[in-house]
Design an enzyme around this catalytic site. Structure first.
Site, PDB file in Angstrom:
ATOM      1  CG  PHE A   2      10.165  81.601  54.022  1.00 13.57           C
ATOM      2  CD1 PHE A   2      11.092  82.067  54.949  1.00 13.57           C
ATOM      3  CD2 PHE A   2       9.257  82.498  53.470  1.00 13.57           C
ATOM      4  CE1 PHE A   2      11.120  83.406  55.318  1.00 13.57           C
ATOM      5  CE2 PHE A   2       9.282  83.838  53.841  1.00 13.57           C
ATOM      6  CZ  PHE A   2      10.209  84.301  54.762  1.00 13.57           C
ATOM      7  CD  GLN A   3       7.057  84.456  56.445  1.00 14.14           C
ATOM      8  OE1 GLN A   3       6.096  84.545  55.694  1.00 14.14           O
ATOM      9  NE2 GLN A   3       7.593  85.502  57.051  1.00 14.14           N
TER      10      GLN A   3
END
Ligand SMILES: Cc1ncc(C[n+]2csc(CCOP(=O)(O)OP(=O)(O)O)c2C)c(N)n1
Ligand SMILES: [Mg+2]
Lengths: 166, 557
Positions: free
Chosen positions: B110-111
């Site tokens: 994530f990210q």
């Protein structure tokens, strides 16, 4: 235009190869071949690059390489006494009975070793300056080159001089 | 033992950093926690691009290295334009980015984004730190690389575990030495001596000074050198401020929107002395016709710039200030060049950089009036487009580091955040952002930052309701087909008011002075919306691909 041979000492760090390769593609320089490996100093690697260009372009290549922080030293050995070698593996169609003998004879002439014998193919290992490999490949083409794998040129200065210490 | 985050913040303070610009997110939470109550001031921007531009503006105004901070993934990606802007103009900057924990690297976590990979072509160098114990060393190296030689941005990517893990107190930093990085500062003496003798022989010499002169703080030496030799100076967009606008030896800016006299002088000179400039295409026009009759001396800190675009006769690799100092020491006698000086003075009279005084609210009038009111005492930042060129042409700059603009990348949206950064570098000076109505809308959200920190930036919008510079090209080269360049009227004063900023809309020429005075005398931020002549063009102009003496416009009527 002339093919230049650059011997480049770099920090042995993650990302250094993409920095070097990225600089070439970004600035539109043409890499003919690139070979990288460890070298005599543990934390460094040596990259041998052959690149095609006129004098101004090669000058820019060298300067731009030098600007990379992870590049320690760039040596253009094109005009100095040096030896150049490349290794190639060539898988060539060679049916027993028909062309096999001829292929083996050609291999012999080029001092290439046969390192694999298959039912219908031979794998030749040849070492030499890139022109020699080009010549062998051209000769073998009539029999059917199934696969050609080349390492790219590596080079060293003749005599006691080295590209690291000068 | 200390956490990586603590080592990082203490390292920045050790480095003399007082202010950073940033925006938080998941993986930088440990760093933000460390910033809480820290003496290191953090300015919360409204978009990470603004953090990068603010750090850049801070660097340009102060000469010190600017610092910005963003979270991983989208935060880091939002910095990219700002990093590229700093890279193209050789501005010292450190970009700190959060990264997913090392265990997740490469997993499309994530990210996660490969920000060192993404920014490789637009950074001087970058680091992906793998251990908390490396943070302090990396920080020292990064500041060293960013701030020396040909300056530029350096990115440090910090995985979350690296800033949460503990490491021993860093050892005091010694002198930093990197075997792959050894910039040359002192010019080669024999080359310098050759330059002196070429100068002695030249009949029609010109100095062409660029951003390198500003970067090395060489303005006093440059002026002394010009005065000692009597050689006139033209500056690039980036070199503006190196010599006062009204100095008799100043020819103003050269190139695409340069003065006619600068471009003529370049075309006719027999010796061109390039100092900290890189023969950019916006400067040279058709390169074969640039200084066609001249021998060229090129002084630059970056050897790769020498011979890159133009073959030079005498290269001097070194820091502008050091080389100029060395040249000043060696100068003997001054040569009188009456014919050449007369010729240049004749051009100056014949083709002045003027703006019609006809009662129409023209953008140039706004710039001229502001210039007269400030008398060169203040920092002028610009956006990109016609607004930028009119400011470069008509504002009278008297000091280096008072003109802040995105030259190499030409980044719309640069001005407002860069002006915020400039304020923190020079809180003693008034800071103006000269904007276009298009550009200001690229980072207008920073009105929020300005209000939050009461940053007294004055925004001067030259509102022509067009993407004016593009419209100008469409007018001149695309048969007036205004394809997607018209912008609707925007109530900028209303927007400012919504954020809590005062402003005035100005519709006529006779209100200009009063409105600007109101802005200058206001303590806080201020927004001025000048409804200028819509189809005004920037002249003179060298069409793309033409020689720089083949200019259109800028003659006496
Ligand atoms: C981020 C970005 N996008 C596009 C451009 C191309 N561009 C250059 S000038 C310009 C128009 C600028 O319009 P405005 O800010 O209103 O300034 P004006 O020229 O009207 O003064 C554009 C679109 C750019 N320089 N930067
Ligand atoms: Mg506009």
């Amino acid at each position: 235009m002339k093919v230049h041979t650059l011997s480049v000492l770099v920090e042995n760090r993650a990302g250094v190869l993409s920095r070097v390769a990225g600089m070439f593609s970004r600035r539109g320089f043409n890499i003919e071949s690139l070979a990288v490996g460890t070298c005599e100093v543990p934390e460094m690697s040596r990259i041998t690059i052959t690149v095609n260009g006129d004098d101004t372009q090669i000058e820019q290549v060298k300067k731009q390489l030098n600007k990379l922080i992870d590049v320690i030293k760039v040596s253009d050995i094109t005009y100095r006494e040096h030896v150049r070698r490349e290794l190639a593996l060539i898988k060539v169609a060679a049916n027993p009975g028909s062309s096999r003998a001829e292929v083996m004879q050609i291999a012999d002439t080029f001092r290439a070793q046969i390192i694999d014998v298959g039912a219908k193919t031979l794998v030749l290992q040849v070492v030499g300056p890139p022109e020699k490999i080009d010549a062998l490949e051209k000769l073998l083409r009539q029999y059917g080159v199934k696969e050609l794998v080349r390492t790219g040129t590596i080079a060293a200065l003749r005599g006691s001089k080295t590209t690291a210490g000068e | 033992m200390k956490t990586g985050a603590k080592i990082l913040i203490e390292g920045l303070l050790k480095q003399g950093v007082t202010t950073i610009f940033g925006y938080p997110g998941g993986v930088v939470l440990p760093i933000y926690d460390e910033l809480y109550g820290s003496p290191l001031r953090h300015i919360l921007v409204r978009h990470e691009q603004a953090a990068a531009h603010a750090a850049d503006g801070y660097a340009r105004a102060s000469g010190k290295t600017g610092v910005c901070l963003a979270t991983s993934g989208p935060g880091a990606c939002n910095l990219v334009t700002g990093i590229a802007t700093a890279y193209m103009d050789s501005i010292p900057m450190i970009a700190l980015t959060g990264q997913v924990p090392t265990a997740l690297l490469g997993n499309d976590a994530f990210q996660e984004s490969d920000i060192t990979g993404i920014t490789m072509p637009v950074t001087k160098h970058s680091y992906l730190v793998k251990k908390a114990e490396d943070i302090d060393t990396v920080l020292g190296e990064a500041f060293h690389i960013a701030g020396t030689g040909r300056q530029g941005p350096v990115l440090i990517d910090l995985p979350k575990d690296v800033v949460t893990n503990e490491a021993p107190e860093p050892k005091p930093r010694g002198e930093i030495s990197l075997r792959g990085y050894n910039p040359t500062f002192k010019g080669h003496i024999r080359q310098i001596e050759k330059a002196i003798s070429m100068i002695g022989e030249a009949e029609r010499p010109v100095i062409y000074a660029g951003g390198g002169v500003i970067a090395s703080d060489a303005s006093p030496e440059l002026i002394r050198f010009a005065e000692a030799t009597g050689i006139p100076i033209t500056t690039t967009l980036m070199g503006i401020g190196a010599i006062p606008c009204d100095h008799p030896l100043n020819l103003g800016m050269l190139g695409m929107h340069g003065t006619r006299y600068a471009n003529y002088a370049i075309t006719e000179c027999d010796l061109l002395i390039a100092i900290g400039a890189r023969f950019d295409d916006r400067v040279t026009g058709r390169i074969q016709s640039f200084a066609p009759n001249a021998e060229i001396i090129h002084i630059d800190i970056d050897p790769a710039e020498i011979g890159k675009n133009k073959v030079v006769d005498l290269p001097i690799v070194g820091d502008s200030r050091m080389v100029l100092t060395c040249m000043l020491d060696r100068l003997t006698g001054r040569k009188e060049r009456t014919t050449w000086n007369n010729k240049i003075n004749h051009w100056k009279v014949e083709y002045p950089m003027s703006c019609p005084d006809d009662g129409v609210l023209r953008p140039q009038l706004v710039i001229k009036t502001l210039s007269d009111l400030l008398n060169g005492e203040g920092i002028i930042v610009s956006e990109v487009g016609q607004n930028q060129m009119w400011t470069a042409q008509h504002f009278c700059f008297r000091h280096p580091r008072t003109w802040i603009t995105s030259g190499g990348l030409g980044t719309m949206g640069y001005g407002l955040p860069a002006a915020m950064g400039a304020h923190f570098a020079r809180p003693d000076l008034p800071v103006f952002d000269i904007a276009g109505d298009g550009s200001i809308q690229m980072n207008i959200q920073e009105f929020g930052t300005i209000v939050q920190y009461d940053i007294p930036v004055k925004v001067v919008i030259l509102n022509n309701m067009y993407l004016g510079m593009v419209r100008q090209w469409q007018e001149l080269f695309y048969d007036r087909r205004y394809s997607y360049t018209e912008l609707p009227s925007v109530d900028f004063v209303g927007i400012a008011a919504a954020y809590g900023i005062d402003g005035i809309r100005v519709d006529s020429a006779d209100q200009v002075k009063e409105a600007l005075t109101a802005a200058i005398t206001t303590d806080g931020p201020f927004v001025l919306d000048f409804r200028v002549e819509r189809e005004e063009n920037v002249f003179p102009m060298v069409p793309a691909g033409a020689a720089i003496n083949e200019m259109i416009g800028g003659q006496k009527e």
